[in-house]
Each structure stands twice: as C-alpha cells, then as structure tokens.
Design a protein around this motif. Structure first.
Motif, PDB file in Angstrom:
ATOM      1  N   ILE A   1       3.620  -5.859   4.595  1.00 19.00           N
ATOM      2  CA  ILE A   1       2.367  -5.707   5.337  1.00 19.00           C
ATOM      3  C   ILE A   1       2.625  -5.261   6.769  1.00 19.00           C
ATOM      4  O   ILE A   1       3.739  -5.352   7.280  1.00 19.00           O
ATOM      5  CB  ILE A   1       1.587  -7.042   5.360  1.00 19.00           C
ATOM      6  CG1 ILE A   1       2.474  -8.160   5.923  1.00 19.00           C
ATOM      7  CG2 ILE A   1       1.052  -7.406   3.997  1.00 19.00           C
ATOM      8  CD1 ILE A   1       1.784  -9.488   6.077  1.00 19.00           C
ATOM      9  N   LYS A   2       1.564  -4.793   7.388  1.00 18.42           N
ATOM     10  CA  LYS A   2       1.600  -4.429   8.801  1.00 18.42           C
ATOM     11  C   LYS A   2       1.073  -5.573   9.662  1.00 18.42           C
ATOM     12  O   LYS A   2       1.644  -5.921  10.685  1.00 18.42           O
ATOM     13  CB  LYS A   2       0.769  -3.166   9.043  1.00 18.42           C
ATOM     14  CG  LYS A   2       0.696  -2.717  10.503  1.00 18.42           C
ATOM     15  CD  LYS A   2       2.055  -2.267  11.017  1.00 18.42           C
ATOM     16  CE  LYS A   2       1.951  -1.717  12.425  1.00 18.42           C
ATOM     17  NZ  LYS A   2       3.269  -1.337  12.986  1.00 18.42           N
TER      18      LYS A   2
ATOM     19  N   ASP B   1       0.868  -1.174   0.000  1.00 19.86           N
ATOM     20  CA  ASP B   1       0.000   0.000   0.000  1.00 19.86           C
ATOM     21  C   ASP B   1       0.909   1.230   0.000  1.00 19.86           C
ATOM     22  O   ASP B   1       1.516   1.569   1.012  1.00 19.86           O
ATOM     23  CB  ASP B   1      -0.895  -0.022   1.236  1.00 19.86           C
ATOM     24  CG  ASP B   1      -1.795   1.207   1.332  1.00 19.86           C
ATOM     25  OD1 ASP B   1      -1.656   2.114   0.488  1.00 19.86           O
ATOM     26  OD2 ASP B   1      -2.622   1.255   2.264  1.00 19.86           O
TER      27      ASP B   1
ATOM     28  N   VAL C   1     -10.168  -1.894   0.613  1.00 19.47           N
ATOM     29  CA  VAL C   1      -9.079  -1.796   1.568  1.00 19.47           C
ATOM     30  C   VAL C   1      -9.599  -1.214   2.870  1.00 19.47           C
ATOM     31  O   VAL C   1     -10.487  -0.376   2.892  1.00 19.47           O
ATOM     32  CB  VAL C   1      -7.939  -0.928   0.994  1.00 19.47           C
ATOM     33  CG1 VAL C   1      -6.810  -0.785   1.992  1.00 19.47           C
ATOM     34  CG2 VAL C   1      -7.433  -1.542  -0.304  1.00 19.47           C
ATOM     35  N   ASN C   2      -9.018  -1.709   3.976  1.00 14.99           N
ATOM     36  CA  ASN C   2      -9.475  -1.307   5.303  1.00 14.99           C
ATOM     37  C   ASN C   2      -9.053   0.125   5.601  1.00 14.99           C
ATOM     38  O   ASN C   2      -8.168   0.385   6.400  1.00 14.99           O
ATOM     39  CB  ASN C   2      -8.905  -2.265   6.338  1.00 14.99           C
ATOM     40  CG  ASN C   2      -9.545  -2.060   7.692  1.00 14.99           C
ATOM     41  OD1 ASN C   2     -10.447  -1.247   7.843  1.00 14.99           O
ATOM     42  ND2 ASN C   2      -9.064  -2.789   8.680  1.00 14.99           N
TER      43      ASN C   2
ATOM     44  N   VAL D   1      -6.317  -8.249   2.238  1.00 19.22           N
ATOM     45  CA  VAL D   1      -6.774  -6.938   1.775  1.00 19.22           C
ATOM     46  C   VAL D   1      -6.050  -6.538   0.493  1.00 19.22           C
ATOM     47  O   VAL D   1      -6.656  -6.098  -0.481  1.00 19.22           O
ATOM     48  CB  VAL D   1      -6.557  -5.878   2.875  1.00 19.22           C
ATOM     49  CG1 VAL D   1      -6.873  -4.488   2.352  1.00 19.22           C
ATOM     50  CG2 VAL D   1      -7.414  -6.196   4.085  1.00 19.22           C
TER      51      VAL D   1
ATOM     52  N   ASP E   1      -3.605  -8.050   6.293  1.00 21.84           N
ATOM     53  CA  ASP E   1      -3.361  -7.141   5.178  1.00 21.84           C
ATOM     54  C   ASP E   1      -3.067  -7.875   3.884  1.00 21.84           C
ATOM     55  O   ASP E   1      -3.242  -7.315   2.795  1.00 21.84           O
ATOM     56  CB  ASP E   1      -2.196  -6.211   5.511  1.00 21.84           C
ATOM     57  CG  ASP E   1      -2.531  -5.259   6.655  1.00 21.84           C
ATOM     58  OD1 ASP E   1      -3.732  -5.112   6.948  1.00 21.84           O
ATOM     59  OD2 ASP E   1      -1.602  -4.688   7.253  1.00 21.84           O
TER      60      ASP E   1
END
Length: 933
Positions: A100-101, A56, A136-137, A108, A105
């Motif tokens: 990713i975190k 992202d 996406v969140n 997502v 994710d």
C-alpha cells in the motif's frame, strides 16, 4: 530501591521478549535476481513461495525492482521493496500481505477485492483497471461510472477494521452536501435521500483515521460495512507524515455540554496507578480536579451522586477503588465514553447534574487478542476472542497488590500533622496555641485491596440482530486502623486506638437485544440488574493520663451498612424519518430496594431506613436539522414514582446554530428529577459520611434541578475555543444530622434528623484546545459558585464542593514512539465546618457533658490546591513496526505540595486537636503494557 530492582528487571525482561516477536510468520528464504517491475516481482515470489499478496497492479506496475537475493528472509525482501519505492505493507491475520501507499488503502483494496471477480484464494490477488470496481479511490476510473439510482436509502455499519467492533457516534457525511448522520450505540446508520449511487461518503470517528467510501451501483445493493483504523496504532511498516493527530478529548460543537474521550490515548496522560477514564474527565473545565480521593466527577457544582453513571446500560452506584485513586472501570474493557455535563437528552433521567455513558468492548471478531498492564500498584489482564463465526467474548481482570506505591498511600493515614484550635472555655474561638505531631504506629497490618472483573459475550446471528450479555463485579476491602500518640504539650499523655474497616462494591449485569427492523427503524431492549453494598466499622478507644497519673479510658464507635438493589427494563427506539429528522422514544421501569442502618456504640440505632420503590415512564425526543445551520432537540420525559404516587414531567430542549463555518452558538435548558440520593451526614469531628436513600416525599423529598446553558464554539484547523455559561436551580436537597434533645433536668436523647433545603450553582467555563499536530493539549479556566440554603443552618452557605476558581493546563507531545505529557491544576480551597472550642457543663445530678462551639456552616476553607504531574510513554514496536505495548513512567505531584484532603478532630481535656490529612506527595510510578495476538 532494592524492592524496585527485581520488579523493574522483570518488567523490562518481558518487554524485551515481547519486542522480539514477529508478525509475519513466514520463514521463507528468497533466492533469485529481479530486474523487472514490482508487480511482476511480487507475482514471481508469490508463485514460487506460495505467498498471498494484494495490491493495485496499475499503481504498483510503475515501480521497478533491480536486486539479487541469496537465502534472504522474506521479511527483509518485502521491507526493501517498500523502502526503495516509498511504500508500506500490512499483514492481515490470515498472513495476507497488502502492498500500500497509505493506511487507508488497505480498506480500499479489501472492498475492491470483495467486489471484484478476482478469486481471493488465489496465491496473488492483484487488482487491475479492468477488475477493480469504482470503489477504489481513482477519480479517473470513477468518471466512467454513471449513476443508476437517485434519492435512495443506504444502510450500514461502521466498525474497527482490526477487531470488527462496532463504533458508536461515528459521523458519516455525503460529500458536497449537507447530509450527515451519526451511528447509533451499535455502530449502525441509515442515510436517506442519497443523491446518487456514485456519491462519496466521508467517515470520521474520534481516535480513528478518517476514511472515504465510494458508492457504486453494486455495493449499494447491500448493507455497507466500513472499517476504520485506530489512529493510535501503527500498521506494519506504515509511517504517517503530516497527518492530523487525534486529540485525547473531543468537544463536539454540534452538541451542548458534551465531551467524548478516547480510551486508546489515556496512557499518554499522567496518572497515579494506570490509565483511568473518570480521572481524565477531571482535567476538563467544569469538572472538579482537586478531589484526589474520588474518581467520581463533581460536574458544575454537582456531587458524584448527581452524576448518572451507566456501564453497558446498568447503573453503577460507586465509581471508586482504593480511596478514589482508581475508578471502578477497567480501560481495557471500555470502548467508548461520553460525558454530558448538563442539559442532557430526555433519554437519560434520575440524576440532577450530569451523565457518564460508558460502552464496553465487544471483543475481537477476527482473532484472539491478549494484554497485560502492570504497575507498582496493580496488575491488569484481558483477553478478547471470536467464538465461532458469530460470537465474541471479552474477559478483563484487575487487582491491586501491596508494593512501594501501596505503602506510600497508607502512610497518608498513619502520620498526620496536628494543631490545637482552642484553649477550652465557653464559646468563642480559641487562641492559636501550640502545635505538634501525632506520632502514628500501625496496630493492624494494612490489608486493603481491590479487584474488578469484566465479562462480555456478544452474538450476531445475522445482519439485523445483535445480542450481548455484560457483567461487572468490583469490590474493595479497606483497613485504615491505626494507633496515634498525642504529645505531652497538652498536659496529658495517652494514645488513641482507632479501628476503621470498610468493605464496599458493585455487581452489575445487563442483557441487550438490538434489532434493525428496516432502514429507518432501530431498537435496543435492555434487562439490567445492579447492586451496591457498603459496610463500615469505625471505633475509637482513647486512653489518657492526667497530671496525677490517673488513667481515663473512653470508647465510642459506629457501624454503618448501606445496600442498594436495582432491577430495570428499558427499550429505546430510533426512527430515522428523514436525514434531517430523527425521532427517539422509549419506555422504562425500575424496582429499587435501598437500606441504610447506622448504629452508635453497638446499642443506639440512630437510622434504620429501608425503602422500596417502583418507577416507570417514557420519553420522546426529536433530533431536527431544519437547515444546514440549525440543529434543535426538543424532548420530554415523564416518570411515575411509586412512593409519592406522582407523575414528574421533565421538558428538555437543546439547540445549536452554525453562524459561520467556524463559529457555532449553542444553548440548552431542561428540568431534571432525582429519586435516589446520596445524603450527606454531618459529622464535624471526623468528616462527612454519605449514604444512599430513596426519596419518600416527606423527610426526604424528590430532588429537582432546572438547567440553563448558553455558549459558543470557534474552531480552526488547529484550535478550538469553547465557552459555556450555566445556571442550575436546585430544590429538595437533603442532609442528615444527629441532634440532642431534652435538657439537664430531664433525660437527654440523641435523635436523627433529615433537613431539606435548596441551592444553586452557576459558572462560566473557558477552553482553548489545540486539536491537531504532534503537540496537542488544552488550557481551561472555570469560574463557579455552588451554594446551598438550609434554614436549620441559618440560610445560604457554600456547598461542600464549592470551588470558585479552577485553572488547568494539559500538554501532550508525540515524537515517533515517544509521548510526553504534563498537566497542572490550581483550585481554590473547598469549604468545611470546624469545631472551634470545647467546654464542659455539669448537670444537677453531678454528671458532666462536653459540648462544642463550631464555626458557621462551611465557614472555613482549606488551603488552595495545586499539583503538577508529568508522564513519558515509549511505544514497544515489533521489527515489522506494529505496536505491541508501551512502557510509561509517571510523576505525580512533582513539587510535593501538601494538599489537604480533610481535617480530623479529637477532643482531649476540652482541647480540640485538629489533624490535617493530606493527599499524596510526590509519587513516581512505572507501568508496562503488553499486547499480543
């Protein structure tokens, strides 16, 4: 210890070799200086070294990179990027690298990438605020999206993100509403009357991390596929902190007497040989935990034959391997297991007590997976792989071998303690006199072993149809032959040579067609065939010398064969009328062929039963949620049974009521019929032997049961309290016995008789479970009574499986790679019938006959049972933090208690010699599990 050394060395060598493998296959060496934002650094590396990153961009852009590298492996570079910025990465099968975190994710980003204009084939597929859909969140970005649809229907499927396997019984909820549905056996779901196409879906499934799926005007146009990550496996470089940990079992407060188990977590529990599905159920309240010799479940006072066991739709008649120390099911071939302890759905029939529904794995749809499990008793290997674009294949094979643990098990049969229960004479109970030991020596080398094979092929030609073929075969070859010498204290010398050989096994197969006709209608049609065979030869030769040194030889023996053949067709349908109303209905037909032959002394055929039966019928059930508090399931099952020519009607009803967010009341009732029974054959001297027969309506009636269940569940964020009480009325119970007819003046003949009776079971179960956190487990207590009533035995008496008190406690603690577990079981002893003394009567012709004086039916009880087990499991992790296996060390019966399995008797010179056959004492075991792709 010398025997163990090469085995342990071999196991750890394999473990070290597997642990050194890497998931990121790229050998790129990075050289350069980076003083920029993380997204720009990843772009540069992607272009220069032709690597594929997904991230992202708006999120990653806020992190900076200030580093210089000279020929640094790409793995180290990515690890340092993530470590310095509290991020993680995940490597897909095609070597795509997701930055990713959190683990969620990945889902997502995948959905966002699939719905965005970005070309995934480009070296770097970054997602920005402009090209990233609202899926996406990101609450701030979703606020810009306005709904275009209201009160519409969505359909989809929930799968395992790593393998593509469908996940049955997953729960999909529309956030901030009372709309909630459950996926069917193939993972499909439909949600009706969705308020808007910008709603959020919350997905939960036992053993997997929960996920959130955001609807958009674009993704609702097609079937939705939601992938979940298994909670028991780490993603590459993903470290989870302060997350809820899934427990081993799931007691659903919205379903009565229903328990799900997570096969992925079985390795954490103490075990004898390897992780075992059915044995794990024995740690639950209401399921007897003191039957080490059986993997079959004794549920709420019922016997194993009263528990319907289904594997991919076909019936399994024998669930034991190797004297019950293993269950018949390879956990590597199992995806989902559900136990219905009572009051079960009208979808199931033919059993009085409970249902165990096992769904086999379909196989990995994305890449080939391989695995090996090795213990001191057995070896287990499996492979699962995609076959083309639309098919998968799974193969699993398991076999026992002779080793230290194997030898320890067989010692239980070759050395037993003995006591003298009587002094002879007429009637009455003999005095306590002398004791001693039967000193055993093998007369045949034990050659017992078992094996089983699982195969499953799945074909998905399109989004609406699914075809699968499943095969299971398992066989046991058991040799318990031995020679025993009885002590001289009985004024005689001699020995007993016993031949005891048994072979048994199952063969089952099913062919299933599943179809989603539209958003509301779904069907499963199944053809299945299963067989069971059991053959036993049991012969004894007694040689003794009296005080005059005169030798006496007596021979006796029996031969038993039991065969079951079962061919079935059934079709199950689901119609989702509304979100709060589902109609289940279906039809079924079965042809069974059951034969039992029992011959004594090679000449006297006591039983020669051979029956066939055609059974057919239908069922219907409503699943209603009139409001957000009440759930009610009325159902009806009707079965026509050919041998009796009667139609058997079985009404069912279960309901739950959510009194508060934490407190749920539940109740169930129903009638259940059983047409195929495992009849208990009374054998006072050598223990009971059971065999399958078909009801004929006369000597063997159709068995019936009425269930009455009530209870409540109270759940907090950390704990679950579950209490259920039950009462079961039983009718048409059958036992078999041999009886002598005639008198001393006429010929005395041996006849076989089937006796019928009634019974009841009742009890109350308490469960306190810690459901979340690093430490999980439960404490349970069951107060129960199982009683039979047979006129031939003088009325009521405790059933063989009666255990008044059972207390169990299970504890599991996870700390990183380590898992520690312990379980303790206490149970009151089970009842049995004992010969008290022997006497001899001479007839008019001068011949003498021996007779026994026995206790009242099940008038004696074995000593109380208790056992402490523990296990330690260490996860094998690659350098990229992906789990590839585990090493487990277990300790069974830690304080070496001599729990009595059963009592065996021999009559020598009118003296009853009683032998205690004990369960296993302290037994350590080590298991190595390896997984690779």
């Amino acid at each position: 210890m010398k025997k163990l050394t090469p085995i342990l060395f071999f196991l750890f060598t394999i473990a070290f070799t597997a642990n050194a493998q890497r998931a990121l296959k790229s050998k790129v060496l990075v050289t350069g200086t980076y003083t920029t934002s993380l997204d720009i650094a990843l772009d540069s590396i992607s272009r220069q070294y032709h690597l594929h990153f997904v991230f992202d961009r708006d999120f990653i852009h806020h992190f900076d990179v200030v580093d210089r590298y000279v020929n640094e492996p790409i793995k180290n570079v990515i690890t340092q990027f993530c470590k310095e910025n509290d991020l993680h990465y995940y490597v897909e099968a095609d070597q795509t690298i997701y930055i990713i975190k959190d683990p969620q994710d990945v889902n997502v980003l995948k959905r966002a990438l699939a719905n965005s204009p970005v070309d995934p084939s480009q070296p770097n597929a970054s997602l920005t605020e402009q090209n990233m859909p609202a899926v996406v969140n990101k609450p701030e970005s979703r606020a810009k999206v306005k709904p275009t649809k209201t009160n519409f229907t969505i359909s989809g499927r929930v799968i395992d993100q790593g393998t593509g396997e469908s996940l049955p019984s997953a729960i999909i909820s529309v956030s901030h509403t009372n709309i909630s549905v459950t996926t069917n056996v193939d993972g499909y779901f439909s949600v009706l009357n969705v308020p808007a196409d910008t709603c959020r879906l919350d997905i939960a499934y036992m053993g997997y991390r929960g996920d959130t799926f955001y609807l958009t005007p674009d993704n609702v146009k097609h079937n939705i596929v939601i992938g979940l990550f298994a909670s028991s496996k780490s993603l590459e470089e993903v470290i989870i902190n302060e997350k809820k940990t899934e427990t081993l079992i799931n007691t659903d407060k919205r379903r009565v007497s229903t328990v799900q188990i997570s096969p992925q977590k079985l390795e954490e529990l103490p075990n004898i040989g390897e992780k075992d599905i059915l044995r794990s159920f024995q740690l639950l309240p209401g399921v007897s935990g003191s039957n080490e010799s059986s993997s079959g479940v004794y549920v709420r006072g019922g016997t194993p034959d009263q528990n319907l066991v289904l594997f991919d739709g076909f019936t399994v008649y024998q669930v034991d391997h190797l004297y019950g120390f293993f269950s018949a099911f390879n956990s590597n071939a199992v995806k989902d297991v559900t136990l219905y302890k009572g009051g079960f759905s009208a979808k199931y029939g033919g059993r009085l007590s409970s249902v165990t529904d096992i769904v086999g794995k379909e196989g990995n749809k994305k890449e080939a997976d391989f695995g090996v499990d090795m213990s001191l008793l057995s070896a287990n290997a499996f492979a699962e792989m995609p076959v083309g674009d639309k098919s998968t294949l799974l193969l699993a094979f398991r076999r026992s071998y002779q080793g230290p643990l194997y030898d320890k098990i067989f010692k239980k049969f070759n050395g037993t303690s003995v006591t003298n229960t009587g002094r002879g004479g007429f009637g009455g109970r003999g005095g306590g006199g002398g004791g001693g030991f039967l000193r055993g020596a093998n007369v045949t080398v034990p050659t017992s072993y078992f094996y089983d094979l699982d195969a499953k092929y799945t074909f998905s030609p399109d989004q609406k149809n699914l075809f699968s073929w499943s095969l299971y075969q398992g066989d046991d070859n058991l040799d318990n032959s031995r020679s025993l010498t009885f002590p001289s204290i009985y004024n005689t010398t001699g020995n007993i040579n016993t031949t005891d050989k048994t072979t048994y096994g199952n063969l089952g197969s099913s062919l299933k067609w599943s179809r989603k006709w539209n958003s509301k209608l779904y069907s499963n049609t199944l053809l299945s065939y299963s067989t069971y065979h059991s053959n036993r030869t049991n012969a004894m030769q007694l040689t003794s010398a009296d005080t005059s040194a005169v030798l006496h030889t007596t021979s006796s023996g029996t031969i038993e064969t039991n065969n079951v053949k079962d061919a079935s067709i059934k079709s199950d349908w689901e119609w989702q009328a509304k979100n709060n109303a589902k109609l289940l209905f279906g039809a079924f037909a079965t042809r069974q062929d059951v034969a039992y032959n029992y011959t004594q002394n090679d000449t006297s055929q006591l039983v020669n039963e051979r029956k066939t039966a055609l059974t057919g019928g239908f069922y219907t059930e409503l699943d209603l949620d009139p409001n957000d508090k009440l759930q009610i399931k009325p159902g009806l099952r009707a079965t026509y049974y050919g041998p009796t020519g009667k139609l058997y009607i079985e009404p069912r009803l279960s309901a739950t009521y959510t009194l508060t967010d934490r407190l749920t009341l539940k109740a169930a009732s129903g009638r259940f019929d059983q047409f195929t029974d495992k009849v208990i054959r009374e054998d006072v001297l050598s223990g009971s032997r059971d065999f399958w027969v078909l009801a004929n309506g006369n000597t063997i009636p159709v068995s019936t049961a009425n269930h009455y269940i009530g209870g409540f569940s109270y759940e907090t964020k950390q704990y679950l309290i579950d209490v259920e009480g039950y009462y079961k009325q039983l009718d048409g119970l059958t036992e078999y016995s041999e009886r002598e007819t005639g008198n001393r003046r006429t010929a005395i003949t041996l006849e076989q008789h089937f006796y019928t009776g009634t019974g009841y079971t009742r009890g109350i179960e308490f469960l306190l479970q810690k459901t979340h956190g690093n430490y999980t487990g439960w404490i349970s207590y069951t107060l129960a009574q199982a009683t039979n009533n047979f006129a031939v035995y003088g009325g009521e008496f405790p059933a063989n499986q009666d255990a008044r008190h059972e207390f169990k406690t299970v504890h599991v603690y996870r700390d990183g790679r380590w898992a520690f577990s312990a379980s303790w079981i206490f149970s009151t002893g089970r009842p049995y019938t004992a010969p008290l003394s022997s006497f001899t009567v001479n007839d008019f012709s001068g011949n003498s006959r021996n007779y026994l004086t026995i206790s009242s039916e099940n008038g004696e009880r074995l000593p109380n049972y208790s056992r402490l087990d523990a296990a330690i499991t260490y996860d094998l992790i690659k350098l990229d933090s992906r789990k590839i296996g585990s090493i487990g060390f277990s300790m069974f019966n830690i304080y070496n208690r001599a729990n009595v399995w059963y009592k065996e008797y021999n009559i020598v010179n009118n003296q009853v010699l009683a032998s205690d056959v004990d369960y296993l004492g302290f037994t350590p075991n080590i298991t190595l599990s390896l997984r690779w792709k």
